[in-house]
Structure formats: C-alpha cells, structure tokens
Motif scaffolding. Structure first.
Motif, PDB file in Angstrom:
ATOM      1  N   ARG A 160      -3.457   3.593  -1.872  1.00 10.47           N
ATOM      2  CA  ARG A 160      -3.724   2.534  -3.939  1.00 10.47           C
ATOM      3  C   ARG A 160      -2.983   1.065  -3.296  1.00 10.47           C
ATOM      4  N   VAL A 161      -3.994   0.006  -3.397  1.00  7.88           N
ATOM      5  CA  VAL A 161      -3.276  -1.731  -3.401  1.00  7.88           C
ATOM      6  C   VAL A 161      -2.864  -1.948  -4.073  1.00  7.88           C
ATOM      7  N   HIS A 162      -0.916  -2.277  -4.514  1.00  4.35           N
ATOM      8  CA  HIS A 162      -0.910  -2.896  -5.204  1.00  4.35           C
ATOM      9  C   HIS A 162      -0.747  -4.886  -6.027  1.00  4.35           C
ATOM     10  N   ARG A 163      -1.806  -4.904  -7.194  1.00  6.87           N
ATOM     11  CA  ARG A 163      -1.945  -5.847  -6.990  1.00  6.87           C
ATOM     12  C   ARG A 163      -1.152  -6.858  -8.653  1.00  6.87           C
ATOM     13  N   ASP A 164      -1.047  -5.845  -9.132  1.00  7.50           N
ATOM     14  CA  ASP A 164      -0.789  -5.846 -10.411  1.00  7.50           C
ATOM     15  C   ASP A 164       0.977  -6.114 -10.580  1.00  7.50           C
ATOM     16  N   GLY A 182      -8.911  -0.876 -11.554  1.00  2.00           N
ATOM     17  CA  GLY A 182      -8.213   0.022 -11.826  1.00  2.00           C
ATOM     18  C   GLY A 182      -7.612  -0.349 -12.493  1.00  2.00           C
ATOM     19  N   VAL A 202       6.938   1.023  -3.269  1.00  4.16           N
ATOM     20  CA  VAL A 202       5.890   2.002  -3.483  1.00  4.16           C
ATOM     21  C   VAL A 202       5.351   2.334  -2.756  1.00  4.16           C
ATOM     22  N   CYS A 243      -4.399   3.663  -9.543  1.00  2.00           N
ATOM     23  CA  CYS A 243      -3.476   2.620 -10.193  1.00  2.00           C
ATOM     24  C   CYS A 243      -2.881   1.955  -9.103  1.00  2.00           C
ATOM     25  N   ASP A 244      -2.973   0.816  -9.388  1.00  5.60           N
ATOM     26  CA  ASP A 244      -2.261  -0.450  -8.333  1.00  5.60           C
ATOM     27  C   ASP A 244      -1.251  -1.384  -9.234  1.00  5.60           C
ATOM     28  N   ARG A 245      -0.240  -0.835  -9.962  1.00  4.86           N
ATOM     29  CA  ARG A 245       0.487  -2.012 -10.941  1.00  4.86           C
ATOM     30  C   ARG A 245       1.998  -1.293 -10.649  1.00  4.86           C
ATOM     31  N   VAL A 296       0.904  -0.984  -0.217  1.00  6.75           N
ATOM     32  CA  VAL A 296       0.009  -0.030   0.438  1.00  6.75           C
ATOM     33  C   VAL A 296       0.654   0.856  -0.084  1.00  6.75           C
ATOM     34  N   ASP A 297       0.759   2.102  -0.935  1.00  2.00           N
ATOM     35  CA  ASP A 297       1.461   3.358  -0.582  1.00  2.00           C
ATOM     36  C   ASP A 297       1.166   4.680   0.328  1.00  2.00           C
TER      37      ASP A 297
END
Length: 355
Positions: free
Chosen positions: A30-34, A253, A329, A282-284, A25-26
C-alpha cells in the motif's frame, strides 16, 4: 534519499531503523499518499461518541506541535510522496494560528513540483468568520460534521446548543463554492437513524455530498456496542426507500463508497469501517497534535516524533523525520481487526487521535 541510520521511539522503546528513500510503501504494497494532521485535541462540542462532557485530560500545551514543527514534518512527508494533507482535531479551527498553518502547508510542493492538496474536517462553528482567510491561504476542500438537524437532538448529542452555528458554517461553505463539499454524519440507532433521508435532502439543497459513517469503537468512555450500531446495509435499505441507488465505480483508496441518487448528479457516501472495512486500499497516516505518528485509526502503537524534532540525536534532520515516517508505515498491519475477538480499542479517544 540514501539510507541513514536513525533512532526511533515506539511505545517508549528506542529502536534502530535504516532509512531508504522512495515512496511510503508498507509490507502489503500500500502506497501512502494522505496525511491527517491533528492540530488540537480540544473541541467546542462534546459529542457523546467522541468524548466525555467533563473531566477531559487535555494534552499538555508544551507537547503540542508548533507551526514550524508541523510544517517540517509535512515537508518531509510530501518529499516522500504524500499528496494530501487533511487538518483535523478535536476542532482544528480552535487553533489561533489556523490561517498561518493553512498558508504554510498549502505552499508545500511535492518532488514533481505539484502543490499538495489541503483539506479540513471541522464542526463548522467558526467557519463564517474564518473561511475567507482560509480559502485565501490555500484551503481546497471541507468536510463538515452534522449528525442531526433537530435542535433538541443536537443539544443532547453534542451537549452544546450550537446547531444554528453549525448550519451557518455549512451555508458559508456552500456559498464559498468549495467543491466537493462533504457533510459527515455518524448514524446512531434510536438517535438519528430516522433522519437519514432528511440529512441527505439537506445536503442536496446545499450542493453537498452526505457521507454516513458507521459508529466506531473510538469513544473516550469505551462504551461502543456493536449491536447498537447502524450498519451500512441498514443505511442503504433506508435510503433505497427514497432513491434509486447506483454504485459509483473506481473508489480507489477513498474511505467512502458512493452511490448516485436517481441517476445523479447527487451522490451519497457510506464509510463502513466495521461491516465493510477497506483496509486493503488504505493510504492514510495520522499525526496527532502531540507529535505521535499513527498508521491506523485503531492502532495501539504510536511512533514518537517529539524526540526527533526537539532533542533527538539528529536534531530534527529531514533524514531522521523520514525514518520515523517509514518505520510507522512498515509497522502497519493488514487491517484494524475490529471484527476479531482479540481487538483492543485504542486508549485515546477520537478527539485526541484526529479524524
């Protein structure tokens, strides 16, 4: 994973970072999944908006991540909540070990035991020969780039006469039944902007979704001109002369906004990074072929994984890799700032960053 102090290299500067577990998580929630994984900066085409025809300075082979290193990073990323890997380049199918990479990445599972989803962006040229093995190895989704259907334009745009090969790759993907099948086209003024409807009709014939992309400042020659760019609104205006467009809700996202054509079932997408940025969702993240983590396609900062993987203090421990992921992140800005006068184009071209 408990907090572990690790050493992280950013822009050649060593910084300290305390690692804490949990999702990636930034600072803006934003939670990053990609994770986009570039396998090579080399390509079988020389698209004008991506790289020069000659004089390319390729990444040193010694700096290219091995399969073991890619899988190591991907496994740690999956443990931190990454659920989708997308293989990119350059042209990812130029990696001679592409089937092995695909098989090993597709075997990774997340903390909940669910397998990751493995996708690929390709120019399609080598798909007819490789696609059966890739599907058997676990490839789930494909994006294929096709900017024009006209041979003379294709040769001028890509500096290679390979249109028939790309079309054969698209047919192979359509016949293989991978869905959704997406075709990507960069819309360019006075180049292919009179083909937008034709490209969508071609995609529909192959049970695929056409996704138009606004041309972005990522060309190696730094010649991008905003005034020459075909905008999202212009694309939609053109498509509206042929179809009734209805917005598809719940974008999440995803980079592409989508519209149904005449009520469906076919859809068209537009990725409007310049005129309608989607940075807030954005989750990338991106991993370059030479082991640099990037938190934005347009970032001018990279986080170096090579010292951690090869000769770092912790010898490539999972905690050390996780620490670089989290530092990357946490360093993510709220947006790419293309529309700000202070914007600086990344030094790398698109082929060296990865899509």
């Amino acid at each position: 994973m408990t907090g572990v102090p690790v050493s992280i290299t950013r822009r050649g500067e060593t910084i300290a970072q305390d690692v804490a577990g949990g999702a990636l998580v930034d600072r803006f929630g934003r939670v990053h999944r990609d994770l986009r994984i570039s396998l090579t900066d080399r390509c079988s085409l020389r698209c004008t908006y991506c790289m020069p025809e000659q004089g390319n300075e390729w990444l040193a082979r010694s700096s290219i991540l091995t399969v073991d290193e890619i899988v190591r990073v991907a496994s740690v990323a999956a443990a931190a909540g990454i659920t989708t890997f997308r293989l990119t380049g350059g042209e990812p199918l130029l990696r001679t070990d592409i089937v092995d990479v695909t098989r090993r990445l597709a075997a990774i599972v997340g903390p909940d035991g669910a397998p990751v989803e493995l996708a690929m962006t390709t120019n399609g040229i080598k798909l007819p020969a490789l696609l059966p093995e890739l599907i058997d190895a676990g490839l789930a989704r494909l994006n294929i780039s096709i900017d024009t259907l006209r041979r003379d334009r294709f040769a001028a745009l890509t500096r290679r006469d390979r249109l028939d090969d790309v079309l054969a790759g698209i047919r192979a993907a359509a016949d293989a039944g991978l869905r959704p099948l997406k075709l990507n086209a960069v819309a360019m003024r006075d180049v292919n902007d009179d083909e937008l409807i034709e490209l969508v009709e071609f995609a529909m014939e192959h049970d695929a979704q056409l996704r138009f992309i606004e041309q972005m400042p990522l060309d190696a020659g730094h010649t991008w001109d905003r005034e020459r760019m075909v905008t999202r609104d212009e694309m939609l205006a053109t498509l509206s002369t042929r179809w009734s467009l209805t917005p598809v809700p719940a974008r999440g996202g995803a980079p592409a906004e989508r519209w149904t054509l005449d009520g469906g079932p076919h859809t068209v997408g537009v990725i409007a990074s310049v005129t309608a940025p989607f940075c807030g969702a954005c989750d990338r993240m991106r991993l370059t072929a030479d082991g640099q983590l990037r938190n934005c396609l347009f970032s001018t900062t990279e986080y170096d994984l090579l010292p951690v993987l090869r000769d770092g203090e912790h010898g490539g421990t999972d905690a050390a890799i996780d620490g670089v992921l989290r530092a990357c992140v946490l360093g993510k800005l709220p947006g790419h700032a293309i529309n700000d006068p202070s914007f600086l184009q990344p030094a790398r071209g698109m082929n060296a960053i990865g899509g």
